[in-house]
Design a protein around this motif. Structure first.
Motif, PDB file in Angstrom:
ATOM      1  N   GLY A 245     -41.405  85.532  37.007  1.00  0.00           N
ATOM      2  CA  GLY A 245     -41.550  84.251  36.334  1.00  0.00           C
ATOM      3  C   GLY A 245     -42.549  84.099  35.543  1.00  0.00           C
ATOM      4  N   ILE A 246     -42.775  82.341  34.837  1.00  0.00           N
ATOM      5  CA  ILE A 246     -42.863  81.959  33.426  1.00  0.00           C
ATOM      6  C   ILE A 246     -44.535  82.445  33.912  1.00  0.00           C
ATOM      7  N   PRO A 247     -45.512  82.384  33.070  1.00  0.00           N
ATOM      8  CA  PRO A 247     -46.937  82.586  33.335  1.00  0.00           C
ATOM      9  C   PRO A 247     -47.523  81.456  34.347  1.00  0.00           C
ATOM     10  N   GLY A 248     -48.248  81.714  34.175  1.00  0.00           N
ATOM     11  CA  GLY A 248     -48.868  80.913  36.033  1.00  0.00           C
ATOM     12  C   GLY A 248     -47.838  80.446  36.997  1.00  0.00           C
ATOM     13  N   VAL A 249     -47.074  80.872  37.490  1.00  0.00           N
ATOM     14  CA  VAL A 249     -46.854  80.822  38.487  1.00  0.00           C
ATOM     15  C   VAL A 249     -47.157  81.408  39.675  1.00  0.00           C
ATOM     16  N   GLY A 250     -47.997  82.836  39.498  1.00  0.00           N
ATOM     17  CA  GLY A 250     -48.274  82.937  40.393  1.00  0.00           C
ATOM     18  C   GLY A 250     -48.143  84.687  41.082  1.00  0.00           C
ATOM     19  N   LYS A 251     -47.708  85.259  39.922  1.00  0.00           N
ATOM     20  CA  LYS A 251     -46.928  86.615  39.881  1.00  0.00           C
ATOM     21  C   LYS A 251     -48.251  88.022  40.134  1.00  0.00           C
ATOM     22  N   SER A 252     -49.767  87.837  40.028  1.00  0.00           N
ATOM     23  CA  SER A 252     -50.199  88.407  39.844  1.00  0.00           C
ATOM     24  C   SER A 252     -51.073  88.017  41.486  1.00  0.00           C
ATOM     25  N   THR A 253     -50.844  86.511  41.768  1.00  0.00           N
ATOM     26  CA  THR A 253     -51.312  86.861  43.042  1.00  0.00           C
ATOM     27  C   THR A 253     -50.883  87.379  44.502  1.00  0.00           C
ATOM     28  N   PHE A 254     -49.109  86.813  43.877  1.00  0.00           N
ATOM     29  CA  PHE A 254     -48.052  87.470  44.921  1.00  0.00           C
ATOM     30  C   PHE A 254     -47.767  88.294  44.920  1.00  0.00           C
TER      31      PHE A 254
ATOM     32  N   ASP B 254     -53.987  91.581  29.521  1.00  0.00           N
ATOM     33  CA  ASP B 254     -55.288  91.467  28.664  1.00  0.00           C
ATOM     34  C   ASP B 254     -56.651  91.286  30.105  1.00  0.00           C
ATOM     35  N   LYS B 255     -56.033  90.143  31.119  1.00  0.00           N
ATOM     36  CA  LYS B 255     -56.668  90.050  31.858  1.00  0.00           C
ATOM     37  C   LYS B 255     -56.860  91.198  32.906  1.00  0.00           C
ATOM     38  N   THR B 256     -58.435  90.397  33.943  1.00  0.00           N
ATOM     39  CA  THR B 256     -58.830  91.662  35.019  1.00  0.00           C
ATOM     40  C   THR B 256     -57.328  90.905  35.721  1.00  0.00           C
ATOM     41  N   ARG B 257     -56.523  91.446  36.368  1.00  0.00           N
ATOM     42  CA  ARG B 257     -55.102  91.774  37.425  1.00  0.00           C
ATOM     43  C   ARG B 257     -55.059  92.421  38.566  1.00  0.00           C
ATOM     44  N   MET B 258     -55.129  91.780  39.819  1.00  0.00           N
ATOM     45  CA  MET B 258     -54.466  92.350  40.831  1.00  0.00           C
ATOM     46  C   MET B 258     -56.201  93.770  41.847  1.00  0.00           C
TER      47      MET B 258
ATOM     48  N   ILE C  80     -40.384  79.736  45.972  1.00  0.00           N
ATOM     49  CA  ILE C  80     -41.254  78.511  45.783  1.00  0.00           C
ATOM     50  C   ILE C  80     -42.774  78.678  45.179  1.00  0.00           C
ATOM     51  N   ASN C  81     -43.336  79.238  44.941  1.00  0.00           N
ATOM     52  CA  ASN C  81     -45.176  79.292  45.257  1.00  0.00           C
ATOM     53  C   ASN C  81     -46.086  78.734  45.105  1.00  0.00           C
ATOM     54  N   LYS C  82     -46.840  78.524  45.599  1.00  0.00           N
ATOM     55  CA  LYS C  82     -48.050  77.621  45.443  1.00  0.00           C
ATOM     56  C   LYS C  82     -47.489  76.736  46.508  1.00  0.00           C
ATOM     57  N   ALA C  83     -46.438  76.626  47.159  1.00  0.00           N
ATOM     58  CA  ALA C  83     -45.747  75.437  48.609  1.00  0.00           C
ATOM     59  C   ALA C  83     -47.245  75.374  49.533  1.00  0.00           C
ATOM     60  N   ASP C  84     -48.569  74.975  48.739  1.00  0.00           N
ATOM     61  CA  ASP C  84     -50.394  74.817  50.021  1.00  0.00           C
ATOM     62  C   ASP C  84     -50.208  73.866  49.300  1.00  0.00           C
ATOM     63  N   GLY C  85     -51.290  72.741  50.340  1.00  0.00           N
ATOM     64  CA  GLY C  85     -52.327  71.382  49.815  1.00  0.00           C
ATOM     65  C   GLY C  85     -50.660  70.347  49.386  1.00  0.00           C
TER      66      GLY C  85
ATOM     67  N   CYS D 116     -43.462  79.854  49.646  1.00  0.00           N
ATOM     68  CA  CYS D 116     -44.523  80.907  49.291  1.00  0.00           C
ATOM     69  C   CYS D 116     -45.837  80.367  49.530  1.00  0.00           C
ATOM     70  N   SER D 117     -46.709  80.755  49.493  1.00  0.00           N
ATOM     71  CA  SER D 117     -48.033  80.759  49.550  1.00  0.00           C
ATOM     72  C   SER D 117     -49.012  81.897  48.681  1.00  0.00           C
ATOM     73  N   ALA D 118     -48.804  82.594  48.073  1.00  0.00           N
ATOM     74  CA  ALA D 118     -49.354  83.179  47.240  1.00  0.00           C
ATOM     75  C   ALA D 118     -51.111  83.895  47.776  1.00  0.00           C
ATOM     76  N   LEU D 119     -51.707  82.555  47.747  1.00  0.00           N
ATOM     77  CA  LEU D 119     -53.271  82.546  47.619  1.00  0.00           C
ATOM     78  C   LEU D 119     -53.308  82.713  48.784  1.00  0.00           C
ATOM     79  N   ASN D 120     -53.121  81.707  49.855  1.00  0.00           N
ATOM     80  CA  ASN D 120     -52.558  81.608  51.131  1.00  0.00           C
ATOM     81  C   ASN D 120     -51.937  82.631  51.760  1.00  0.00           C
TER      82      ASN D 120
HETATM   83  P1  GDP Z   1     -48.883  85.356  36.667  1.00  0.00           P
HETATM   84  O1  GDP Z   1     -49.453  84.721  35.368  1.00  0.00           O
HETATM   85  O2  GDP Z   1     -48.206  84.578  37.458  1.00  0.00           O
HETATM   86  O3  GDP Z   1     -49.396  86.393  36.796  1.00  0.00           O
HETATM   87  O4  GDP Z   1     -50.135  83.709  37.613  1.00  0.00           O
HETATM   88  P2  GDP Z   1     -51.319  83.997  38.476  1.00  0.00           P
HETATM   89  O5  GDP Z   1     -51.492  85.075  39.899  1.00  0.00           O
HETATM   90  O6  GDP Z   1     -52.978  84.353  37.377  1.00  0.00           O
HETATM   91  O7  GDP Z   1     -51.823  82.853  39.186  1.00  0.00           O
HETATM   92  C1  GDP Z   1     -51.863  81.395  38.089  1.00  0.00           C
HETATM   93  C2  GDP Z   1     -53.266  80.737  38.598  1.00  0.00           C
HETATM   94  O8  GDP Z   1     -51.900  80.145  40.379  1.00  0.00           O
HETATM   95  C3  GDP Z   1     -54.235  81.321  39.617  1.00  0.00           C
HETATM   96  O9  GDP Z   1     -55.201  80.405  39.231  1.00  0.00           O
HETATM   97  C4  GDP Z   1     -53.887  81.549  40.882  1.00  0.00           C
HETATM   98  O10 GDP Z   1     -55.284  81.542  41.929  1.00  0.00           O
HETATM   99  C5  GDP Z   1     -53.214  80.564  40.955  1.00  0.00           C
HETATM  100  N1  GDP Z   1     -52.010  80.657  41.881  1.00  0.00           N
HETATM  101  C6  GDP Z   1     -51.643  81.500  42.421  1.00  0.00           C
HETATM  102  N2  GDP Z   1     -50.612  81.143  43.718  1.00  0.00           N
HETATM  103  C7  GDP Z   1     -51.249  80.713  44.078  1.00  0.00           C
HETATM  104  C8  GDP Z   1     -50.643  79.930  45.219  1.00  0.00           C
HETATM  105  O11 GDP Z   1     -50.608  80.558  45.760  1.00  0.00           O
HETATM  106  N3  GDP Z   1     -51.000  78.398  45.548  1.00  0.00           N
HETATM  107  C9  GDP Z   1     -52.345  78.123  44.597  1.00  0.00           C
HETATM  108  N4  GDP Z   1     -52.484  76.789  44.896  1.00  0.00           N
HETATM  109  N5  GDP Z   1     -52.519  78.640  43.394  1.00  0.00           N
HETATM  110  C10 GDP Z   1     -51.763  79.505  43.637  1.00  0.00           C
END
Ligand code: GDP
Length: 358
Positions: free
Chosen positions: A93-102, A136-140, A231-236, A270-274
């Motif tokens: 997925g693109i940077p910021g999509v939430g890979k490491s959070t997922f 480069d960043k702290t991940r997982m 589809i990540n970040k399916a929250d709020g 999904c919502s990786a965050l939640n």
């Molecule tokens: P990566 O670059 O793909 O590894 O993305 P990150 O996991 O670092 O996430 C990028 C940003 O999106 C961070 O600020 C996360 O907290 C946020 N994020 C990741 N997953 C979710 C989610 O499911 N919902 C919301 N609202 N934010 C998320």
């Protein structure tokens, strides 16, 4: 009672996060690594689920020092008969999509189901840009603390092929070390996805609704490689948009021809965050494994992938040997000048260079 201090998780070159977290100090680890490695002992330790030995063997695989090639090959060969038992999942997925959070949420879920999880990353941008998107960043940090997790940042390398081949071999070692699920993470840029697709059983694409990321999506390409799209970040406030996007992607996918695997790619939110939708994605992987084991595709795909990597490795090595040869380098310079002066054609120059002995 005082709470124990959280370990500082950074990515020290060649030493995994988990290794830092689980074992002794970095100077101690470095001193240990200086000792002459022995293939037999390393393999025995890997089979014994020793993470430090696993890390050390992966460092040998990743080494660009010719002296390590034979040793690394011996280790991989000896591990081969103990490998093959995991499920290999590619996540992109693109940077910021939430890979490491997922991956953190997904990995912790698997660990709660008594699985051992290894995460390997492919990020050739690190050498090209002198700064890695993934590394480069702290991940997982949470996952890295788990004793049943192993996280390894991307190896360095000049070419995607080189980096990917090293990861392919690292998978074998992780399997020999008893990891049940191997996650290969990559940034969704350029050719990475195809390389990862060629080394995993199940390919998961993470996407975002309502951003530039959804513009490309109905087009073929990476979507076609996916066994599931989440589809990540399916929250709020994004929830509704994510559902609409899911429906339009599902419609688009239904128009694609059936896959050889007999598996119909799934789309979900999904919502990786939640921590929402994580379990159902793991259920999809299990369903996929059941379907493709029953029709033998799972086994055949791995066979085909191994054949692909044989050819790919030969091509990469031949190319590297050719272009790094001093005689060829000089002659190539001359031919380039002749081309500039319009005194030869690219084909004639290529024929000449390929006819040289080196
Ligand atoms: P990566 O670059 O793909 O590894 O993305 P990150 O996991 O670092 O996430 C990028 C940003 O999106 C961070 O600020 C996360 O907290 C946020 N994020 C990741 N997953 C979710 C989610 O499911 N919902 C919301 N609202 N934010 C998320």
């Amino acid at each position: 009672m005082t709470t124990p201090k959280k370990p500082l998780i950074t990515q020290t070159k060649g030493i995994s996060q988990t290794e830092i977290t689980n074992t002794a100090s970095i100077p101690e680890l470095k001193a240990k690594r200086k000792q002459q490695p022995d293939a037999h002992n390393l393999v025995a330790s890997i089979l014994n689920k020793d993470i430090t030995a696993l890390s050390r063997a992966i460092t040998l695989i990743e080494s660009n020092n010719q002296k390590h090639y034979a040793l690394a090959n011996t280790i991989v060969k000896q591990c081969l008969s103990h490998a093959n038992k995991s499920v290999r999942i590619g996540i992109t997925g693109i940077p910021g999509v939430g890979k490491s959070t997922f991956i953190e949420a997904f990995g912790c879920h698997l660990i709660s189901k008594n699985k051992r999880v290894a995460v390997l990353t492919i990020d050739p941008t690190s050498t090209l840009n002198k700064g890695s998107i993934l590394g480069d960043k702290t991940r997982m940090a949470e996952l890295a603390k788990q004793k049943n997790a192993f996280i390894r940042p991307s190896p360095s390398g000049n070419t995607l092929g080189g980096v990917a081949q090293k990861t392919k071999e690292s998978i074998i070692l992780c399997e020999a070390a008893g990891f049940d699920v191997i996650i290969i993470e990559t940034v969704g840029v350029g050719q990475n996805e195809t390389a990862v697709h060629n080394m995993v059983d199940f390919f998961l694409l993470l996407k975002l609704a309502g951003t530039g990321d959804d513009l490309q999506s109905i087009k073929r390409g990476v979507i076609e490689l996916a066994d599931a799209i989440a589809i990540n970040k399916a929250d709020g406030e994004h929830n509704k948009q994510a559902t609409l996007y899911k429906n339009s992607l599902a419609k688009a996918l239904s128009l694609y021809p059936e896959k050889l695997s007999g598996w119909k790619p799934k789309v979900t939110t999904c919502s990786a965050l939640n921590n929402e939708g994580i379990e159902s994605i793991w259920n999809m992987v299990e369903d996929y494994k059941n379907v493709t084991t029953a029709n033998n595709y799972f086994h055949l795909k791995r066979q085909e992938q191994n054949k692909f990597w044989l050819i790919d490795t030969i091509e990469t090595r031949l190319k590297a040997n050719f272009f790094s040869n001093q005689h060829i380098k000089k002659e190539l310079e001359k031919q380039l000048k002749l081309i500039e002066a319009n005194k030869t054609t690219p084909f004639a120059a290529a024929n000449y260079l390929l006819s040289l002995k080196y």
